[in-house]
Write a protein that holds these residues in place. Structure first.
Motif, PDB file in Angstrom:
ATOM      1  N   HIS A   7       0.844  -1.199   0.000  1.00 25.78           N
ATOM      2  CA  HIS A   7       0.000   0.000   0.000  1.00 25.78           C
ATOM      3  C   HIS A   7       0.881   1.252   0.000  1.00 25.78           C
ATOM      4  CE1 HIS A   7      -3.192  -2.807   0.863  1.00 25.78           C
ATOM      5  NE2 HIS A   7      -2.593  -3.180   1.975  1.00 25.78           N
ATOM      6  N   GLU A  37       0.536   4.049  -1.286  1.00 25.56           N
ATOM      7  CA  GLU A  37      -0.185   5.321  -1.282  1.00 25.56           C
ATOM      8  C   GLU A  37      -0.407   5.863   0.129  1.00 25.56           C
ATOM      9  OE1 GLU A  37      -3.443   2.137  -1.182  1.00 25.56           O
ATOM     10  OE2 GLU A  37      -1.378   2.315  -1.828  1.00 25.56           O
ATOM     11  N   LYS A  96       0.149   7.539   3.605  1.00 20.92           N
ATOM     12  CA  LYS A  96       1.035   8.598   4.099  1.00 20.92           C
ATOM     13  C   LYS A  96       0.845   8.768   5.604  1.00 20.92           C
ATOM     14  CE  LYS A  96       0.736  11.287  -0.167  1.00 20.92           C
ATOM     15  NZ  LYS A  96       0.316  12.568  -0.711  1.00 20.92           N
ATOM     16  N   HIS A 144      -2.440  10.032   6.958  1.00 20.70           N
ATOM     17  CA  HIS A 144      -3.589   9.130   6.880  1.00 20.70           C
ATOM     18  C   HIS A 144      -3.848   8.426   8.209  1.00 20.70           C
ATOM     19  CE1 HIS A 144      -2.845   8.762   2.243  1.00 20.70           C
ATOM     20  NE2 HIS A 144      -3.172   9.991   2.633  1.00 20.70           N
ATOM     21  N   GLU A 192      -8.055  13.736   0.114  1.00 17.15           N
ATOM     22  CA  GLU A 192      -6.912  13.072  -0.516  1.00 17.15           C
ATOM     23  C   GLU A 192      -7.137  11.558  -0.558  1.00 17.15           C
ATOM     24  OE1 GLU A 192      -2.090  12.499  -0.044  1.00 17.15           O
ATOM     25  OE2 GLU A 192      -3.193  13.437   1.597  1.00 17.15           O
ATOM     26  N   MET A 193      -7.634  11.000   0.543  1.00 19.77           N
ATOM     27  CA  MET A 193      -7.841   9.548   0.607  1.00 19.77           C
ATOM     28  C   MET A 193      -8.996   9.099  -0.281  1.00 19.77           C
ATOM     29  SD  MET A 193      -6.945   8.885   4.629  1.00 19.77           S
ATOM     30  CE  MET A 193      -6.958   7.081   4.557  1.00 19.77           C
ATOM     31  N   GLY A 218      -9.562  10.560  -3.150  1.00 22.39           N
ATOM     32  CA  GLY A 218      -8.887  10.576  -4.437  1.00 22.39           C
ATOM     33  C   GLY A 218      -8.009   9.352  -4.677  1.00 22.39           C
ATOM     34  N   LEU A 219      -7.481   8.784  -3.597  1.00 24.42           N
ATOM     35  CA  LEU A 219      -6.646   7.578  -3.704  1.00 24.42           C
ATOM     36  C   LEU A 219      -7.476   6.297  -3.728  1.00 24.42           C
ATOM     37  CD1 LEU A 219      -3.836   8.582  -1.172  1.00 24.42           C
ATOM     38  CD2 LEU A 219      -3.603   8.346  -3.667  1.00 24.42           C
ATOM     39  N   ILE A 275      -9.218   5.117  -1.186  1.00 26.75           N
ATOM     40  CA  ILE A 275      -9.226   4.469   0.129  1.00 26.75           C
ATOM     41  C   ILE A 275     -10.548   4.736   0.850  1.00 26.75           C
ATOM     42  CG2 ILE A 275      -8.106   4.427   2.403  1.00 26.75           C
ATOM     43  CD1 ILE A 275      -5.481   5.204   0.952  1.00 26.75           C
ATOM     44  N   HIS A 277     -11.194  -1.121  -1.271  1.00 33.13           N
ATOM     45  CA  HIS A 277      -9.728  -1.037  -1.190  1.00 33.13           C
ATOM     46  C   HIS A 277      -9.305  -0.522   0.188  1.00 33.13           C
ATOM     47  CE1 HIS A 277      -5.563  -0.170  -2.066  1.00 33.13           C
ATOM     48  NE2 HIS A 277      -5.769   1.130  -1.880  1.00 33.13           N
TER      49      HIS A 277
END
Length: 162
Positions: free
Chosen positions: A38, A40, A42, A45, A79-80, A82-83, A85, A105
């Motif tokens: 994973h 992505e 950060k 998060h 942001e999450m 967009g990812l 998550i 996911h």
């Protein structure tokens, strides 16, 4: 004019030890997420993973639990999303509000993280022994509770003008 000397503790303050342990745990969790596929994830998060209820949460409530601003939590949540998550949908209890939930996911990422937390707990028990590790957990919980209690008393005293 001479400068007043700052009082210094004779050893590293507890707040520094707790902060160091927290930062080490936070970075460890991100590093393990990367190793488990994973990349992505950060450090920011962690504030979501630590506060998002399985059935979903409002970002404002998550921000309060994480001790950050609503705006900061909103930025991390966006942001999450967009990812892939997280997902956002209308809150059934208040259609004007949004409910933050894990995507499929995101559930896999969170499950890996929670699984690793269980492994970490087991490693700490193996390292320190069950009794000593339980004492550490108990003391940290009691310190947090005391500080919360003291803050409530101080807020009450301030409100009443004492």
């Amino acid at each position: 004019m001479s400068r007043a000397e700052l009082p210094r503790p004779d050893r590293k303050p507890l707040i520094a030890l707790v902060d160091r342990a927290n930062r080490a745990l936070q970075s460890h969790m991100v590093r393990m997420a990367h190793l488990r596929g994973h990349p992505e994830v950060k450090p920011a998060h962690n504030s979501v993973f630590g506060t998002l209820a399985e059935e979903g949460s409002r970002a404002i409530d998550m921000a309060e639990r994480a001790g950050i601003t609503r705006q900061s939590m909103g930025e991390v949540v966006r942001e999450m999303v967009g990812l892939g998550i997280l997902e956002m949908r209308p809150d059934p209890a208040d259609r004007r509000a949004k409910l933050v939930t894990y995507s499929e996911h995101g559930r896999a990422v969170a499950a890996d993280g929670y699984g690793h937390l269980v492994e970490l707990e087991q490693r700490f028990v193996a390292e320190f022994g069950a009794a000593e590790y339980e004492i550490a957990r108990d003391v940290l919980g009691r310190i947090a509770g005391l500080l919360d209690d003291w803050a409530a008393v101080e807020a009450g005293a301030a409100a009443s003008g004492e």
